[in-house]
Motif scaffolding. Structure first.
Motif, PDB file in Angstrom:
ATOM      1  N   GLY A 119     -46.565  27.384 -34.577  1.00 21.27           N
ATOM      2  CA  GLY A 119     -45.896  28.195 -33.557  1.00 21.27           C
ATOM      3  C   GLY A 119     -46.858  28.670 -32.481  1.00 21.27           C
ATOM      4  N   LEU A 122     -47.780  25.718 -30.210  1.00 17.93           N
ATOM      5  CA  LEU A 122     -46.719  25.374 -29.263  1.00 17.93           C
ATOM      6  C   LEU A 122     -46.601  26.423 -28.153  1.00 17.93           C
ATOM      7  CD1 LEU A 122     -43.940  24.093 -31.697  1.00 17.93           C
ATOM      8  CD2 LEU A 122     -45.344  22.730 -30.140  1.00 17.93           C
ATOM      9  N   SER A 163     -40.941  21.198 -34.905  1.00 18.70           N
ATOM     10  CA  SER A 163     -42.262  21.547 -34.382  1.00 18.70           C
ATOM     11  C   SER A 163     -43.178  20.331 -34.355  1.00 18.70           C
ATOM     12  CB  SER A 163     -42.881  22.665 -35.230  1.00 18.70           C
ATOM     13  OG  SER A 163     -43.047  22.260 -36.574  1.00 18.70           O
TER      14      SER A 163
END
Length: 255
Positions: A119, A122, A163
């Protein structure tokens, strides 16, 4: 249970939870299970096992609605769909069979730590690097792993698969729509035995609230996924994944 006897005031919080979680999941391709479980257990005080049961039942319906909505909006890559489907089902079924012999409570925090790192990556990538779209190469093993973790750990298909496909440079809109669509078949495969055991009666009550909110939000999420620019989408995916995963780690180790 008599649906006419259900207290609307009792249902409203569950409707809100289902709506919020599915809005995020439909738009970003992840986090319905993670967000719903987190809100049910941490905020509303629902026992973890009961929360997980309700989420899996509801996902059979929300993923169907979301998949149809993404299909209508042109968000599905047919080739990617087919390459994810069978490995995802295989991983999910395997995870369901092995669940009884695995301590998911021990494994889950490490998975969530990994997802927190993804996370953050990204989020930074969305802030500083306009994405260069490439064709994803690592698909079948990703589907196998995502399906297995979803079944064995009570969630993870969207965060793991979405992801990683984004990291490989795939088109975010196509990734979100395709991953959501495959998840419908995965959820059916993993949940079939469980639904048979608990019966249809559990769809009433709190589960009905989650179902109403989730189904209502699914078309909106697909609409958002088609129109939101790529850069904000990557940033949002990073924020949602990092926050939900980090909170899961906190609850597992410190809560």
């Amino acid at each position: 249970m008599d649906f006419g006897s259900i207290d609307l005031a009792f249902l409203l919080p569950f409707i809100a939870v289902g709506f919020a979680a599915q809005l995020v999941d439909g738009a970003l391709g992840m986090a319905f299970g993670v967000i719903t479980n987190t809100l049910l257990v941490a905020v509303m005080g629902v026992p973890p096992a009961v929360a997980s049961q309700r989420v899996h039942v509801v996902e059979c319906f929300t993923t169907a609605t979301s998949g149809i909505s993404h299909l209508l909006h042109g968000n599905i890559d047919k080739a990617l769909f087919l390459r994810l489907l069978l490995p995802g089902l295989a991983g999910g079924i395997t995870g369901a069979y092995l669940l009884s012999s695995l301590d998911a409570g021990v494994v889950k925090p490490f998975v969530l730590l990994y997802l927190s790192g993804i996370g953050i990556y990204l989020f930074v990538r969305g802030l500083f690097y306009p994405p260069k779209l490439r064709e994803a190469k690592l698909i079948a093993p990703l589907g196998l792993l995502g399906g297995f973790l979803d079944a064995a750990g009570g969630g993870g298909w969207g965060p793991v698969v979405t992801s990683n496909l984004l990291i490989q440079g795939a088109d975010p809109r196509k990734v979100v729509g395709t991953v959501n669509s495959v998840e419908f078949f995965l959820t059916l495969a993993v949940s079939a035995t469980f639904i048979f055991k608990i019966g249809i009666a559990d769809v009433a009550g709190a589960t009905a609230g989650l179902l109403i909110g989730g189904v209502a939000a699914a078309p909106i999420g697909a609409w958002v996924a088609k129109r939101i620019p790529v850069k904000p989408m990557l940033i949002l995916v990073g924020v949602v994944l990092t926050l939900t995963s980090a909170f899961g780690v906190y609850k597992a180790w410190l809560g």
